[in-house]
Design a protein around this motif. Structure first.
Motif, PDB file in Angstrom:
ATOM      1  N   SER A  36      -6.153   9.759  -0.960  1.00  0.00           N
ATOM      2  CA  SER A  36      -7.460   9.108  -0.837  1.00  0.00           C
ATOM      3  C   SER A  36      -8.190   9.005  -2.169  1.00  0.00           C
ATOM      4  CB  SER A  36      -8.334   9.872   0.165  1.00  0.00           C
ATOM      5  OG  SER A  36      -8.536  11.211  -0.265  1.00  0.00           O
ATOM      6  N   LEU A  37      -7.898   9.896  -3.109  1.00  0.00           N
ATOM      7  CA  LEU A  37      -8.579   9.879  -4.402  1.00  0.00           C
ATOM      8  C   LEU A  37      -8.183   8.677  -5.253  1.00  0.00           C
ATOM      9  CD1 LEU A  37      -8.308  13.666  -5.354  1.00  0.00           C
ATOM     10  CD2 LEU A  37     -10.215  12.478  -4.230  1.00  0.00           C
ATOM     11  N   PHE A  38      -7.140   7.961  -4.834  1.00  0.00           N
ATOM     12  CA  PHE A  38      -6.622   6.856  -5.637  1.00  0.00           C
ATOM     13  C   PHE A  38      -6.696   5.515  -4.908  1.00  0.00           C
ATOM     14  CE2 PHE A  38      -4.806  10.809  -6.985  1.00  0.00           C
ATOM     15  CZ  PHE A  38      -4.961  10.760  -8.361  1.00  0.00           C
ATOM     16  N   VAL A  39      -7.287   5.504  -3.736  1.00  0.00           N
ATOM     17  CA  VAL A  39      -7.419   4.260  -2.971  1.00  0.00           C
ATOM     18  C   VAL A  39      -8.819   3.694  -3.187  1.00  0.00           C
ATOM     19  CG1 VAL A  39      -7.336   3.215  -0.684  1.00  0.00           C
ATOM     20  CG2 VAL A  39      -5.752   5.062  -1.259  1.00  0.00           C
ATOM     21  N   PRO A  40      -8.951   2.427  -3.563  1.00  0.00           N
ATOM     22  CA  PRO A  40     -10.282   1.848  -3.778  1.00  0.00           C
ATOM     23  C   PRO A  40     -11.091   1.768  -2.489  1.00  0.00           C
ATOM     24  CG  PRO A  40      -8.593   0.145  -3.897  1.00  0.00           C
ATOM     25  CD  PRO A  40      -7.864   1.455  -3.842  1.00  0.00           C
ATOM     26  N   ASP A  41     -12.395   1.562  -2.629  1.00  0.00           N
ATOM     27  CA  ASP A  41     -13.284   1.531  -1.472  1.00  0.00           C
ATOM     28  C   ASP A  41     -12.984   0.383  -0.522  1.00  0.00           C
ATOM     29  OD1 ASP A  41     -14.578   3.775  -2.343  1.00  0.00           O
ATOM     30  OD2 ASP A  41     -16.228   2.703  -3.306  1.00  0.00           O
ATOM     31  N   THR A  42     -12.403  -0.708  -1.033  1.00  0.00           N
ATOM     32  CA  THR A  42     -12.039  -1.847  -0.185  1.00  0.00           C
ATOM     33  C   THR A  42     -10.527  -1.977  -0.130  1.00  0.00           C
ATOM     34  OG1 THR A  42     -14.068  -3.060  -0.732  1.00  0.00           O
ATOM     35  CG2 THR A  42     -12.238  -4.331   0.162  1.00  0.00           C
ATOM     36  N   ILE A  43      -9.993  -1.966   1.071  1.00  0.00           N
ATOM     37  CA  ILE A  43      -8.565  -2.191   1.276  1.00  0.00           C
ATOM     38  C   ILE A  43      -8.401  -3.391   2.190  1.00  0.00           C
ATOM     39  CG2 ILE A  43      -7.973   0.235   0.928  1.00  0.00           C
ATOM     40  CD1 ILE A  43      -7.787   0.546   3.955  1.00  0.00           C
ATOM     41  N   TRP A  44      -7.158  -3.824   2.357  1.00  0.00           N
ATOM     42  CA  TRP A  44      -6.893  -5.034   3.138  1.00  0.00           C
ATOM     43  C   TRP A  44      -5.949  -4.701   4.286  1.00  0.00           C
ATOM     44  CZ3 TRP A  44      -9.801  -9.181   1.982  1.00  0.00           C
ATOM     45  CH2 TRP A  44     -10.457  -9.171   0.740  1.00  0.00           C
ATOM     46  N   ILE A  45      -6.369  -5.067   5.501  1.00  0.00           N
ATOM     47  CA  ILE A  45      -5.610  -4.771   6.707  1.00  0.00           C
ATOM     48  C   ILE A  45      -4.946  -6.048   7.203  1.00  0.00           C
ATOM     49  CG2 ILE A  45      -5.709  -3.821   9.042  1.00  0.00           C
ATOM     50  CD1 ILE A  45      -6.548  -1.806   6.961  1.00  0.00           C
ATOM     51  N   GLU A  46      -3.642  -5.998   7.409  1.00  0.00           N
ATOM     52  CA  GLU A  46      -2.929  -7.170   7.923  1.00  0.00           C
ATOM     53  C   GLU A  46      -3.208  -7.331   9.408  1.00  0.00           C
ATOM     54  OE1 GLU A  46       1.436  -9.281   7.451  1.00  0.00           O
ATOM     55  OE2 GLU A  46       1.266  -7.105   7.257  1.00  0.00           O
ATOM     56  N   GLU A  47      -3.424  -8.570   9.817  1.00  0.00           N
ATOM     57  CA  GLU A  47      -3.758  -8.860  11.213  1.00  0.00           C
ATOM     58  C   GLU A  47      -2.668  -9.699  11.856  1.00  0.00           C
ATOM     59  OE1 GLU A  47      -7.883 -10.445  10.968  1.00  0.00           O
ATOM     60  OE2 GLU A  47      -8.341  -8.628  12.106  1.00  0.00           O
ATOM     61  N   GLY A  48      -1.623  -9.043  12.326  1.00  0.00           N
ATOM     62  CA  GLY A  48      -0.591  -9.694  13.116  1.00  0.00           C
ATOM     63  C   GLY A  48       0.038 -10.916  12.494  1.00  0.00           C
ATOM     64  N   GLY A  49       0.244 -10.884  11.182  1.00  0.00           N
ATOM     65  CA  GLY A  49       0.887 -12.008  10.524  1.00  0.00           C
ATOM     66  C   GLY A  49      -0.035 -13.175  10.233  1.00  0.00           C
ATOM     67  N   SER A  50      -1.330 -13.062  10.574  1.00  0.00           N
ATOM     68  CA  SER A  50      -2.273 -14.165  10.364  1.00  0.00           C
ATOM     69  C   SER A  50      -3.113 -13.980   9.107  1.00  0.00           C
ATOM     70  CB  SER A  50      -3.194 -14.303  11.582  1.00  0.00           C
ATOM     71  OG  SER A  50      -3.964 -13.121  11.775  1.00  0.00           O
TER      72      SER A  50
END
Length: 377
Positions: A36-50
């Motif tokens: 967690s110390l190396f993950v930025p505050d904004t991440i991207w979640i994949e939504e079912g291939g869309s």
């Protein structure tokens, strides 16, 4: 990090040990450098291939923490940081189980001098520092913004490896030789600079693939004669180094989806079912070795996916093939891509359907060669 979140990460590390992914001697490094110390505050979640949607540490803390403390990849950048792109994931924090297995194959130990290609978030850099000492680690990142965020994260935890912004394919000759070289991005061609900068007896570990199947983890040992040789030791999937990314295929990549470009189309009927050609990663890997430059994707209509499914092949140089679920084939360009793929699949069947770990690579100043073990094959 709260006590609950810390407990979740410790359970993740414990699970890596129980599954056998965490090699001996690496547990302490993982516990001292929480992901967690190396993950930025904004991440991207994949939504079912869309596509992807943003998840923010402040706005969606439950979702953010669940993703970060899971054995899953965390996407941290799209389209090299540009806006208005196709939504391609271009930087990430890799799955902890894959990171653990790669580090196990690397077998880096205290005192080893290590070159890392692809600093990324800085998490794997931190793990290497915890294992061999931060003064022994040189890490190269091609993206200046990504490198800056990693440097801040590493500084916050008191680690100060040598961080460089540049093309990792070139390595860093100034700080060579290295005992170990680890790449966190996939290559189709192992840069000879890595071999030149690694000591005889040293180890190079890198994801490796073809445009058709990016799936191998390659472990090379450097020889006294300036070559390196070794087998594929695992099946993994990593983003490409920027200089070796294959061209995009599919809708949004240019051209008409499902169409055939590059001159008059040649029609035929295939006796081989297209949906079964790439039925396993091992088949796709072997086929990719024998059809240079070829990529594929699948297309269908949402109203009738079973009846409209088709396999689309292209080589980025004007050759293209579309194979329908009923076996109908339309091809154009200089190459008959579908015939090449079918012949490669028949070769793989005739060779006894070897797994990707049955292949090995030799790298020298003249280039690289992939063979099926034993070398005579």
């Amino acid at each position: 990090m709260t006590l609950l979140e810390d407990a979740e990460y410790q359970r993740l590390v414990q699970g890596l040990g129980e599954s056998g992914d965490l090699a001996e001697g690496w547990r302490g490094a993982f516990l001292r450098t929480p992901r967690s110390l190396f993950v930025p505050d904004t991440i991207w979640i994949e939504e079912g291939g869309s596509g992807y949607r943003a998840a923010r540490r402040q706005g969606q803390p439950g979702e953010w923490w669940a993703k970060v403390n899971s054995d899953d990849v965390v996407v941290t950048q799209l389209d090299d940081g540009a806006t208005g792109g196709p939504g391609l994931a271009t930087s990430s924090v890799s799955m902890p189980s894959l990171v653990a297995r790669m580090l196990g194959h690397l077998d880096a130990r205290a005192g080893h001098r290590v070159l890392e290609v692809g600093t990324g978030s800085g998490w794997s850099t931190a793990l290497l520092c915890a294992r061999v000492g931060d003064g022994q680690v040189t890490s190269v990142e091609i993206d200046g913004a990504v490198a800056h965020r990693a440097a801040l994260a590493l500084d916050r935890v008191g680690l100060r490896p040598r961080l460089l912004v540049g093309d990792g394919e070139l390595g860093s000759a100034r700080h060579a030789p290295y005992d170990r070289i680890s790449s966190t991005a996939a290559v189709a061609r192992v840069p000879y600079a890595w071999v030149e900068q690694c000591r005889p007896g040293g180890v190079i570990v890198t994801p490796w693939g073809t445009p058709l199947c990016n799936a191998g983890l390659l472990k090379l040992r450097v020889n006294e004669d300036g070559t390196a040789e070794g087998p594929f030791v695992d099946s993994v999937n990593f983003m490409w180094v920027r200089g070796q990314r294959p061209p995009l295929t599919g809708p949004g990549a240019g051209g008409v989806a499902g169409g055939v470009a590059g001159g008059a189309a040649r029609a035929s009927v295939s006796a081989v079912q297209p949906q079964h050609v790439f039925e396993s990663v091992h088949a796709a890997f072997a086929i990719g070795l024998r059809v240079p430059g070829v990529r594929y994707h699948e297309e269908w209509s949402g109203g009738d996916p079973q009846g409209t499914w088709r396999l689309v092949l292209c080589d980025g140089e004007g050759s293209r093939a579309v194979v329908r679920v009923d076996g109908g084939v339309r091809q154009s360009g200089a190459r008959d891509l579908w015939e090449e793929v079918v012949a490669a699949r028949q070769w793989w069947d005739g060779a006894g359907q070897p797994q990707l770990t049955a292949f090995r690579v030799r790298v020298g100043p003249e280039g690289q060669e992939v063979r099926l073990s034993p070398p005579s094959r």
